[in-house]
Enzyme design. Structure first.
Site, PDB file in Angstrom:
ATOM      1  N   CYS A   1     -43.795 -76.662   3.853  1.00 23.41           N
ATOM      2  CA  CYS A   1     -42.449 -77.148   3.528  1.00 23.41           C
ATOM      3  C   CYS A   1     -42.508 -78.049   2.284  1.00 23.41           C
ATOM      4  O   CYS A   1     -41.708 -77.891   1.358  1.00 23.41           O
ATOM      5  CB  CYS A   1     -41.869 -77.901   4.726  1.00 23.41           C
ATOM      6  N   CYS A   2     -43.461 -78.991   2.263  1.00 25.68           N
ATOM      7  CA  CYS A   2     -43.596 -79.867   1.089  1.00 25.68           C
ATOM      8  C   CYS A   2     -43.950 -79.053  -0.156  1.00 25.68           C
ATOM      9  O   CYS A   2     -43.479 -79.351  -1.251  1.00 25.68           O
ATOM     10  CB  CYS A   2     -44.656 -80.939   1.329  1.00 25.68           C
TER      11      CYS A   2
ATOM     12  N   CYS B   1     -37.717 -87.447   2.977  1.00 28.94           N
ATOM     13  CA  CYS B   1     -36.769 -86.515   3.595  1.00 28.94           C
ATOM     14  C   CYS B   1     -36.336 -87.037   4.967  1.00 28.94           C
ATOM     15  O   CYS B   1     -37.139 -87.621   5.711  1.00 28.94           O
ATOM     16  CB  CYS B   1     -37.418 -85.147   3.751  1.00 28.94           C
TER      17      CYS B   1
ATOM     18  N   CYS C   1     -38.360 -86.300   8.205  1.00 32.87           N
ATOM     19  CA  CYS C   1     -39.748 -86.763   8.192  1.00 32.87           C
ATOM     20  C   CYS C   1     -39.871 -88.254   7.922  1.00 32.87           C
ATOM     21  O   CYS C   1     -40.950 -88.730   7.555  1.00 32.87           O
ATOM     22  CB  CYS C   1     -40.544 -85.974   7.148  1.00 32.87           C
TER      23      CYS C   1
ATOM     24  N   CYS D   1     -47.668 -85.623   0.730  1.00 34.85           N
ATOM     25  CA  CYS D   1     -46.693 -84.591   0.383  1.00 34.85           C
ATOM     26  C   CYS D   1     -47.225 -83.569  -0.598  1.00 34.85           C
ATOM     27  O   CYS D   1     -46.752 -82.450  -0.643  1.00 34.85           O
ATOM     28  CB  CYS D   1     -45.417 -85.203  -0.174  1.00 34.85           C
TER      29      CYS D   1
HETATM   30 FE1  SF4 Z   1     -40.242 -80.703   4.250  1.00 39.38          FE
HETATM   31 FE2  SF4 Z   1     -40.574 -83.045   5.480  1.00 39.38          FE
HETATM   32 FE3  SF4 Z   1     -42.028 -82.406   3.276  1.00 39.38          FE
HETATM   33 FE4  SF4 Z   1     -39.410 -82.962   3.094  1.00 39.38          FE
HETATM   34  S1  SF4 Z   1     -41.080 -84.386   3.694  1.00 39.38           S
HETATM   35  S2  SF4 Z   1     -40.450 -81.315   2.086  1.00 39.38           S
HETATM   36  S3  SF4 Z   1     -38.612 -82.025   5.017  1.00 39.38           S
HETATM   37  S4  SF4 Z   1     -42.106 -81.448   5.333  1.00 39.38           S
END
Ligand code: SF4
Length: 243
Positions: free
Chosen positions: A122-123, A203, A206, A229
């Site tokens: 996701c990151c 985010c 998170c 991240c």
């Molecule tokens: Fe995804 Fe969480 Fe990373 Fe944001 S902090 S990009 S929601 S995993």
């Protein structure tokens, strides 16, 4: 006048000679952050962007840059998972500082629940890939990272190589008190979530509040092994660090 070693054009960007990075670190180690910022934004190092999350401490670096050049390219990484308060703060702070060249960087299609199933992916999809794309055409970028923020940043240099670009950390040596003083001196607005117990703001899915005595970053990916991240390189190596 700084005398840098000849740099190497590579893939449309300038790659500074390692000796030049040593010269820059030695020269600016005894000078105010404003001088390094001014030098970077003067074009001496090529095309340089400032990358900001408009998070808890971002206003300091943005204010310093805006005073030098309101048209500084600012890359704002909107992961599309940010708090609404961050988006509102981004708009208000940009207006307050008179910044005129903000690029809103957004990801391509990403599964809405990817942060639950694979937060690293996701990151990568919401942060690393869009930032890499946004940096095309820039020779380097400026961050607001500081040595006090974590153990992995304890030796953070002012200037470092970063995957073929140069990365500048003009506030690397600033301490927490100095950041707070700067906010007060210049009457900079605080991120609204700070008053609600958030110390490091990423985010929404998170990020949690922190308890008294906890590390400010304890609220990032709470309960998960993940603490990073992935958009920073440290000393030329990919190093997954919190932003
Ligand atoms: Fe995804 Fe969480 Fe990373 Fe944001 S902090 S990009 S929601 S995993």
């Amino acid at each position: 006048m700084l005398h840098l070693a000849p740099d190497t054009p590579a893939g449309g960007t300038r790659v500074l000679h390692p000796r030049s990075i040593e010269v820059l670190n030695a020269h600016f180690a005894i000078r105010p952050a404003e001088e390094l910022l001014d030098y970077a934004l003067s074009g001496a190092l090529g095309r340089i962007a400032l990358v900001s999350s408009f998070g808890a401490e971002s206003a300091v670096l943005l204010h310093l840059a805006a005073r030098l050049d309101a048209a500084t390219p600012v890359l704002f990484l909107d992961t599309e998972m940010l708090f609404p308060e961050t988006l509102a703060y981004q708009r208000a702070l940009a207006t307050r500082l008179g910044l005129t060249n903000i690029h809103h960087i957004r990801p391509g299609p990403v599964a809405a629940d990817l942060h639950r199933t694979d937060p690293d992916a996701c990151c990568a999809a919401r942060k690393s890939a869009p930032l890499e794309q946004a940096l095309v055409g820039f020779d380097g970028w400026i961050t607001g990272r500081k040595r006090f923020q974590s153990g992995t940043r304890a030796t953070l240099p002012l200037v470092e190589p970063d995957a073929g670009r140069i990365k500048l950390n003009p506030l690397a040596h600033w301490q927490r008190d100095r950041i707070a003083d700067y906010f007060d001196t210049h009457a900079l607005p605080r991120h609204p979530l700070i008053a609600r117990g958030y110390a490091s703001i990423g985010c929404a899915p998170c990020t949690t509040t922190v308890n008294p005595g906890e590390d400010p970053r304890a609220g990032r990916w709470r309960g998960q092994a993940k603490t990073e991240c992935g958009i920073h390189f440290v000393h030329g190596r990919a190093e997954r660090t919190k932003t």
